[in-house]
Design a protein around this motif. Structure first.
Motif, PDB file in Angstrom:
ATOM      1  N   UNK A  41       0.783  -1.184   0.094  1.00  0.00           N
ATOM      2  CA  UNK A  41       0.035  -0.068  -0.211  1.00  0.00           C
ATOM      3  C   UNK A  41       0.738   0.947   0.270  1.00  0.00           C
ATOM      4  N   UNK A  42       2.229   1.424   0.409  1.00  0.00           N
ATOM      5  CA  UNK A  42       2.928   2.430   0.931  1.00  0.00           C
ATOM      6  C   UNK A  42       3.793   2.133  -0.741  1.00  0.00           C
ATOM      7  N   UNK A  43       3.887   1.328  -1.544  1.00  0.00           N
ATOM      8  CA  UNK A  43       4.866   1.356  -2.326  1.00  0.00           C
ATOM      9  C   UNK A  43       5.207   2.820  -3.193  1.00  0.00           C
ATOM     10  N   UNK A  44       5.956   3.439  -3.528  1.00  0.00           N
ATOM     11  CA  UNK A  44       6.031   4.373  -4.383  1.00  0.00           C
ATOM     12  C   UNK A  44       6.453   4.579  -6.057  1.00  0.00           C
ATOM     13  N   UNK A  45       7.211   3.034  -6.223  1.00  0.00           N
ATOM     14  CA  UNK A  45       8.176   3.066  -7.279  1.00  0.00           C
ATOM     15  C   UNK A  45       7.786   1.600  -7.796  1.00  0.00           C
ATOM     16  N   UNK A  46       7.887   0.984  -7.037  1.00  0.00           N
ATOM     17  CA  UNK A  46       8.559  -0.636  -7.593  1.00  0.00           C
ATOM     18  C   UNK A  46       7.717  -1.485  -6.645  1.00  0.00           C
ATOM     19  N   UNK A  47       7.282  -2.728  -7.414  1.00  0.00           N
ATOM     20  CA  UNK A  47       6.948  -3.773  -6.279  1.00  0.00           C
ATOM     21  C   UNK A  47       6.895  -5.502  -7.176  1.00  0.00           C
ATOM     22  N   UNK A  48       7.582  -5.807  -7.448  1.00  0.00           N
ATOM     23  CA  UNK A  48       8.583  -6.853  -7.216  1.00  0.00           C
ATOM     24  C   UNK A  48       8.344  -8.171  -6.663  1.00  0.00           C
ATOM     25  N   UNK A  49       7.023  -9.114  -7.305  1.00  0.00           N
ATOM     26  CA  UNK A  49       6.728 -10.600  -6.371  1.00  0.00           C
ATOM     27  C   UNK A  49       6.970 -11.242  -6.930  1.00  0.00           C
ATOM     28  N   UNK A  50       7.550 -12.610  -6.377  1.00  0.00           N
ATOM     29  CA  UNK A  50       8.467 -13.805  -6.890  1.00  0.00           C
ATOM     30  C   UNK A  50       7.800 -14.783  -5.920  1.00  0.00           C
ATOM     31  N   UNK A  51       7.269 -15.686  -6.572  1.00  0.00           N
ATOM     32  CA  UNK A  51       6.700 -16.617  -5.542  1.00  0.00           C
ATOM     33  C   UNK A  51       6.659 -18.106  -6.028  1.00  0.00           C
TER      34      UNK A  51
END
Length: 447
Positions: A41-51
């Motif tokens: 919710x607080x991210x401003x630039x990038x979110x990379x989820x690896x699972x």
């Protein structure tokens, strides 16, 4: 550090400097879920989820909804989800024919104004022979590292949880390095395609591209050119490995070989590769005190109560117990002296999924590697090695270990562990059959 290995990797590792306040260890799956949602919710630039997988259930829905909400609120946000290609296109084991999570990803993309691409990475053409087992989420400059996948039990959404380790490392260089591998080493490959769009290509049509990807991954590594080889302070090294004799497997063996007085190992599936067993035996001969924490067979995620119909997958926890019993029998003298301590974890109906190592008062290995033949040869694995020569994380490290030990009991004698006559009839019958036709060794290598 001196090494017994002719081509030692450990002293040559480049690492990123850390500060003690940049490392946070969370204490449970519920806290991990709350933290993950808060960071998204607080991210401003990038979110990379690896699972390995993002499951279609309440917790999975919560995570995917949060990703879509973040992207909708900030369209410039770089959001990428990466999961195993084959795992995403099948249902749960033993649950009959199901469309798999990919159908859900497609529905979510179709019904949302925001776009969250979900990429499938095929490490092999068959799931049995290799999956994407990378761990670590990158959210801005924070790396969230856990062995957990994303579903109800891993995230303790309801009454049951699957226990893992949960670390936050605030480090822009580490985050950049991990994003770079995903972006350029995985997503850019011709073998990798989006699963959230209709009509993804068949695995058969990608056979040549998959072979090329696996070949390149065997020589791939994290970009650590901005790191340093100086080992005089707290630092972290990202490690990658797939295939026989890969760098991650070699470092794991070197870490065990480097232990001088204390070694602690966590693995959910007791099925150690020969090279790990060999180094453990050498460490015992050197006088190193060793603690190995494994899940009780009833805390294994493949365990099925005897009251339920037998399924082949239900034999796995018993195979691991057989392996543990053999190991304990061979080392009963070390157990009697207190030099070797085998701990079984159990907490009600909850399950155990911890992996990793603690070496002396210096090294801590965070990894999804199960320390089994499959992890050493088939799956694409990674790890973060924390080097702490000045023991700046000693208190946090001790607290994490104390919490892990809280629900364990020590095996005093190998005779405490059950054998074939004690097992449910269906399990015993199956194990007798595989032993008779001599495929037990093969099962240990691929499961």
């Amino acid at each position: 550090m001196p090494s017994l290995f002719k081509r030692s990797l450990l002293p040559k590792l480049r690492s990123f400097p850390l500060t003690a306040d940049a490392v946070t260890i969370l204490s449970g799956a519920a806290e991990y879920r709350r933290c993950l949602l808060e960071k998204i919710a607080q991210a401003t630039r990038r979110i990379y989820i690896v699972a390995l997988y993002l499951q279609q259930d309440e917790a999975g829905q919560e995570v995917l909804d949060a990703l879509h909400a973040a992207k909708l609120a900030r369209p410039q946000l770089d959001v990428v989800v990466v999961v195993d290609w084959l795992r995403a296109q099948r249902g749960l084991i033993g649950a009959g024919k199901q469309p798999g999570n990919s159908a859900w990803y497609q529905e979510m993309t179709r019904t949302h104004a925001s776009e969250v691409p979900v990429y499938g990475v095929p490490v092999q053409t068959r799931e049995l022979f290799g999956v994407l087992h990378l761990k670590g989420f990158v959210i801005d400059d924070c790396v969230i590292y856990s062995g957990a996948s994303l579903n109800n039990v891993y995230l303790h959404k309801f009454d049951k949880y699957r226990y893992d380790r949960y670390h936050l490392l605030q480090n822009s260089d580490l985050a950049d390095s991990m994003q770079h591998l995903v972006q350029h080493g995985l997503v850019a490959s011709k073998a990798v395609h989006r699963l959230d769009l209709p009509n993804p290509p068949t695995t058969r049509s990608l056979r040549n591209d998959i072979g090329d990807l696996r070949s390149r991954l065997k020589h791939a590594s994290y970009d650590i050119t901005s790191g340093t080889t100086a080992n005089d302070g707290l630092s972290v090294s990202p490690l990658l490995g797939v295939g026989k004799n890969n760098p991650l497997s070699r470092v794991i063996c070197e870490l065990i070989a480097s232990a001088k007085f204390q070694l602690t190992i966590c693995t959910p599936y007791f099925n150690l590769p020969l090279q790990v067993t060999r180094e453990i035996n050498r460490a015992l001969a050197r006088g190193v005190k060793i603690d190995i924490i494994v899940g009780d067979k009833t805390a294994n995620d493949f365990y099925i109560p005897p009251s339920e119909p037998f399924k082949v997958i239900a034999a796995l926890p018993y195979l691991y117990e057989i392996s543990l019993r053999r190991f304990a029998k061979r080392h009963q003298r070390n157990i009697d002296s207190g030099q070797l301590n085998l701990h079984l974890w159990r907490d009600g109906d909850n399950t155990y999924h911890l992996k990793g190592m603690w070496i002396d008062d210096r090294y801590t290995l965070l990894t999804g590697n199960n320390l089994n033949p499959r992890a050493f040869r088939l799956d694409l694995e990674n790890a973060l090695l924390i080097d702490d020569p000045k023991q700046q994380l000693r208190e946090a490290r001790s607290k994490e270990l104390a919490e892990i030990f809280e629900h364990t009991r020590r095996v005093e004698r190998y005779l405490e562990l059950e054998t074939l006559p004690d097992y449910p009839a269906g399990v015993a019958k199956f194990l007798k059959r595989v032993s008779r036709v001599r495929i037990e060794r093969l099962l240990y290598r691929i499961l």
